[in-house]
Enzyme design. Sequence first.
Site, PDB file in Angstrom:
ATOM      1  N   HIS A   1       0.872  -0.804   0.129  1.00 13.42           N
ATOM      2  CA  HIS A   1       0.369  -0.103  -0.086  1.00 13.42           C
ATOM      3  C   HIS A   1       0.883   0.686  -0.213  1.00 13.42           C
ATOM      4  O   HIS A   1       1.595   1.582  -0.933  1.00 13.42           O
ATOM      5  CB  HIS A   1      -0.987   0.010   1.089  1.00 13.42           C
ATOM      6  CG  HIS A   1      -1.874   0.885   1.181  1.00 13.42           C
ATOM      7  ND1 HIS A   1      -2.173   1.606   0.308  1.00 13.42           N
ATOM      8  CD2 HIS A   1      -2.886   1.310   2.505  1.00 13.42           C
ATOM      9  CE1 HIS A   1      -3.313   2.439  -0.009  1.00 13.42           C
ATOM     10  NE2 HIS A   1      -3.974   2.431   1.334  1.00 13.42           N
TER      11      HIS A   1
ATOM     12  N   HIS B   1      -2.115  -2.512  -9.541  1.00 16.44           N
ATOM     13  CA  HIS B   1      -3.267  -1.717  -9.078  1.00 16.44           C
ATOM     14  C   HIS B   1      -4.447  -2.137  -8.812  1.00 16.44           C
ATOM     15  O   HIS B   1      -4.747  -3.382 -10.439  1.00 16.44           O
ATOM     16  CB  HIS B   1      -3.729   0.117  -9.215  1.00 16.44           C
ATOM     17  CG  HIS B   1      -4.401   0.948  -8.452  1.00 16.44           C
ATOM     18  ND1 HIS B   1      -5.967   0.228  -7.796  1.00 16.44           N
ATOM     19  CD2 HIS B   1      -4.113   1.748  -7.076  1.00 16.44           C
ATOM     20  CE1 HIS B   1      -5.603   1.462  -6.652  1.00 16.44           C
ATOM     21  NE2 HIS B   1      -4.345   2.064  -6.422  1.00 16.44           N
TER      22      HIS B   1
ATOM     23  N   ASP C   1       2.663   5.848  -6.573  1.00 17.35           N
ATOM     24  CA  ASP C   1       3.966   5.551  -6.297  1.00 17.35           C
ATOM     25  C   ASP C   1       5.546   5.589  -6.642  1.00 17.35           C
ATOM     26  O   ASP C   1       6.116   5.542  -6.654  1.00 17.35           O
ATOM     27  CB  ASP C   1       3.769   4.614  -5.104  1.00 17.35           C
ATOM     28  CG  ASP C   1       3.127   4.135  -3.744  1.00 17.35           C
ATOM     29  OD1 ASP C   1       2.692   5.671  -3.885  1.00 17.35           O
ATOM     30  OD2 ASP C   1       2.045   3.525  -3.820  1.00 17.35           O
TER      31      ASP C   1
HETATM   32  N1  CMC Z   1       4.998  -6.372 -10.566  1.00 21.83           N
HETATM   33  C1  CMC Z   1       4.868  -7.593 -11.455  1.00 21.83           C
HETATM   34  N2  CMC Z   1       3.483  -8.122 -11.164  1.00 21.83           N
HETATM   35  C2  CMC Z   1       2.696  -8.531 -10.387  1.00 21.83           C
HETATM   36  C3  CMC Z   1       2.186  -7.266  -9.778  1.00 21.83           C
HETATM   37  C4  CMC Z   1       3.623  -6.036 -10.107  1.00 21.83           C
HETATM   38  N3  CMC Z   1       3.959  -4.972  -9.580  1.00 21.83           N
HETATM   39  N4  CMC Z   1       1.046  -6.232  -9.957  1.00 21.83           N
HETATM   40  C5  CMC Z   1       0.501  -7.702 -10.025  1.00 21.83           C
HETATM   41  N5  CMC Z   1       1.239  -8.210 -10.778  1.00 21.83           N
HETATM   42  C6  CMC Z   1       0.996  -9.224 -11.195  1.00 21.83           C
HETATM   43  C7  CMC Z   1       0.384 -10.685 -10.287  1.00 21.83           C
HETATM   44  O1  CMC Z   1       1.883 -11.589  -9.969  1.00 21.83           O
HETATM   45  C8  CMC Z   1      -0.714 -11.920 -11.052  1.00 21.83           C
HETATM   46  O2  CMC Z   1       0.006 -12.097 -11.894  1.00 21.83           O
HETATM   47  P1  CMC Z   1      -0.360 -13.635 -12.615  1.00 21.83           P
HETATM   48  O3  CMC Z   1      -2.168 -13.399 -12.728  1.00 21.83           O
HETATM   49  O4  CMC Z   1       0.481 -13.903 -13.775  1.00 21.83           O
HETATM   50  O5  CMC Z   1      -0.902 -14.991 -10.459  1.00 21.83           O
HETATM   51  C9  CMC Z   1      -1.896 -10.433 -11.601  1.00 21.83           C
HETATM   52  O6  CMC Z   1      -0.574  -9.643 -11.527  1.00 21.83           O
HETATM   53  C10 CMC Z   1      -2.289 -10.111 -10.908  1.00 21.83           C
HETATM   54  O7  CMC Z   1      -1.604  -9.647  -9.372  1.00 21.83           O
HETATM   55  P2  CMC Z   1      -2.822  -9.590  -7.870  1.00 21.83           P
HETATM   56  O8  CMC Z   1      -1.427  -9.712  -7.148  1.00 21.83           O
HETATM   57  O9  CMC Z   1      -3.605 -10.162  -8.385  1.00 21.83           O
HETATM   58  O10 CMC Z   1      -3.075  -7.815  -8.086  1.00 21.83           O
HETATM   59  P3  CMC Z   1      -3.874  -6.964  -6.480  1.00 21.83           P
HETATM   60  O11 CMC Z   1      -4.955  -6.332  -7.513  1.00 21.83           O
HETATM   61  O12 CMC Z   1      -4.247  -7.745  -5.665  1.00 21.83           O
HETATM   62  O13 CMC Z   1      -2.884  -6.492  -6.803  1.00 21.83           O
HETATM   63  C11 CMC Z   1      -0.990  -4.571  -6.054  1.00 21.83           C
HETATM   64  C12 CMC Z   1      -2.712  -5.320  -6.844  1.00 21.83           C
HETATM   65  C13 CMC Z   1      -1.251  -2.407  -6.137  1.00 21.83           C
HETATM   66  C14 CMC Z   1      -1.223  -4.668  -4.574  1.00 21.83           C
HETATM   67  C15 CMC Z   1      -0.071  -4.823  -7.035  1.00 21.83           C
HETATM   68  O14 CMC Z   1      -0.300  -4.541  -8.229  1.00 21.83           O
HETATM   69  C16 CMC Z   1       1.138  -4.761  -6.124  1.00 21.83           C
HETATM   70  O15 CMC Z   1       1.600  -5.421  -5.043  1.00 21.83           O
HETATM   71  N6  CMC Z   1       2.119  -3.856  -6.850  1.00 21.83           N
HETATM   72  C17 CMC Z   1       3.427  -3.245  -6.169  1.00 21.83           C
HETATM   73  C18 CMC Z   1       2.654  -3.018  -4.728  1.00 21.83           C
HETATM   74  C19 CMC Z   1       2.449  -1.158  -5.058  1.00 21.83           C
HETATM   75  O16 CMC Z   1       3.126  -0.806  -6.082  1.00 21.83           O
HETATM   76  N7  CMC Z   1       1.302  -0.699  -4.343  1.00 21.83           N
HETATM   77  C20 CMC Z   1       0.684   0.202  -4.433  1.00 21.83           C
HETATM   78  C21 CMC Z   1      -0.118   1.014  -4.683  1.00 21.83           C
HETATM   79  S1  CMC Z   1      -1.065   2.236  -5.699  1.00 21.83           S
HETATM   80  C22 CMC Z   1      -0.926   2.938  -3.455  1.00 21.83           C
HETATM   81  C23 CMC Z   1      -1.552   2.530  -2.805  1.00 21.83           C
HETATM   82  O17 CMC Z   1      -2.942   2.091  -2.824  1.00 21.83           O
HETATM   83  O18 CMC Z   1      -1.463   2.811  -1.672  1.00 21.83           O
END
Ligand code: CMC
Length: 428
Positions: free
Chosen positions: A268, A307, A363
Site C-alpha cells: 500500500h 493496482h 507511488d
Molecule cells: N509486478 C509484477 N507483477 C505484478 C505486479 C507487480 N507490481 N502487480 C501485480 N502483478 C501480477 C501478479 O503477479 C498477478 O500475476 P498472475 O495472474 O500471473 O498471478 C497479476 O499481476 C495480478 O496481481 P494481483 O496480485 O492479483 O493484483 P492485486 O489487485 O491483488 O494487487 C497490488 C494490487 C497493488 C497489491 C499489486 O499490483 C502490487 O503488489 N503492486 C506493487 C506494490 C505497489 O506498487 N503498491 C502501491 C499501490 S498504489 C498506492 C496504494 O494503494 O497505496
Amino acid sequence: MENETLTITDNRTGKTYTVQLFKGAVRSMDLRQIKTETDEFGLMCYDPAFMNTASCQSSITYIDGDKGILRYRGYPIEVLAEKCSFLETAYLVLNGDLPNKSQLDEFTAEITRHTMLHENTKKLMEGFHYDAHPMGMLVSSVAALSTFYPEAKNVHDPAIRHLETIRLIAKMATIAAHCYRHNLGMPYVYPDNSLNDTENFMSMLWKRAEPKYEPNPVLARALEILFILHMDHEQNCSTNAMRAVGSSLADPYVTTAAAIAALYGPLHGGANEQVLRMLDEIGSVENVPAFVDKIKAGKGRLMGFGHRVYKNYDPRAKIIKQAAEAVFGVTGKNPKLEIALELERVALSDEYFIKRKLYPNVDFYSGIIYQAMGFTTEMFTVLFAIPRAVGWLAQWQEMIQDPEQKIARPRQIFTGHWLRDFVPMEKR
Ligand code: CMC
C-alpha cells in the site's frame, strides 16, 4: 433501476428466489433466505480481500479504473491539482462542496489554530530511538493523541467530530515533521502560523538557525499538488481499516493510527519507499531489462506498478510525472529518473505487463520527487499519510452518519476441526 431484480435458482433444492437489486448490486443479506433446510444459516458470499464486495455507499471519491478516472466530489483530479490549494481540496473532500472565500478563510484559521502539539507529545516522541522508522513514530504519536483529548470518544457528537477532524489534520503535519527532525537528530521546530500550511510544513522540516524560513514557492506548490493527489482513494486498505476500526466507535485518534498502520505496508503506501530501494538495486539503465526478466520469472514485484482498481495509467502518476519537471528545475534532476523512465518504457511494451494491465501507479514517481526535495526514503509513506488523513476522516464521518452501518464484522467459512476429545498433557 428501482425495480431491477435477479432470479436465482438453487439447483440443490430446485427453488427459485427473486432478489431486488440495490443500485446495481445484490444485498448479501438477501441471499440468507436461500437454504436447503429451514434451520440452516443460509447462503453467504465468500470474498477474500473484498475483490467484489461493496462495503458502503460513499459520495466522496469516484474511480473508474479502466478509464483511469479519479474524481473527488465530482471534480476531476487533474482540475483540482491544477487549480486548488491543499486546504481548499481538503474542505471539498470533508464537506462535499468547494468553499467560498469566507468558508476557506475560516477553515484555514481553524486548522492553523490547531497545528501546535501538547509539549508532552513532543516528550513522548523524544523517547524514540534515533533511527526509529518515522511511520512507527507516526502511528504511535497519533494514537497517543487519544490520551490528550478524551472527549474525542463522543463520536456521535457532530461538534466533537468536527473539532477532532480539524485537530488531526493540523497535527499530522507537525508530528510528521517532528519524526523527520528526530531521525536527523535536529531540534523539533514549532509551527510558524504566518506561513500557509505547506510552507509551514516545510519550515518545520528544514528550518535551521535562520530567524524565518523562506520556502521555495515551486517546491511548496509541488508538495501541495502531491498532497492533493494523495488525499482520498475510496475504499483502499487503509480507508477500509479506518472504517472498520471506527465502526466499533473507537475515537478518531486510535482509529486514524490503525489506518496509518495499514498504509505502512509495502503493498500500500509503503510502496513509494520500496520503489526507491528497487531503483537503487537496479543501479543503472543498462540493468533494466535483466531486472524486468527477474520480475517476470516471479522473483519479486515491480514496485510502483499495478493496482487493484486501475487497469490503465493511474491518473495521479501522470500528474506527478509533470510536477517532477518543475521540481527538477529547482533541485536538479534525480539520476533515478532515467532508470524509472526506462523501466516504465520496457514494462509498458512487455507482454507480461500488457496482459496483466500493469501500469505505473501513484507511488512510481512520487518517491523520486520526494528524494530530489531532500526527504529520506523512510519519510515517503509519512508524506502519503498527511493528506490521506483528510480522506480517512471524511470517510469516517460518512460511516458514523450512515444509518445502515454497524460494527464491521465479516463472516467466515470454518475449515477447522469440528469437535475434538480433549487429550491430557501426559498423553499428547
Ligand atoms: N509486478 C509484477 N507483477 C505484478 C505486479 C507487480 N507490481 N502487480 C501485480 N502483478 C501480477 C501478479 O503477479 C498477478 O500475476 P498472475 O495472474 O500471473 O498471478 C497479476 O499481476 C495480478 O496481481 P494481483 O496480485 O492479483 O493484483 P492485486 O489487485 O491483488 O494487487 C497490488 C494490487 C497493488 C497489491 C499489486 O499490483 C502490487 O503488489 N503492486 C506493487 C506494490 C505497489 O506498487 N503498491 C502501491 C499501490 S498504489 C498506492 C496504494 O494503494 O497505496
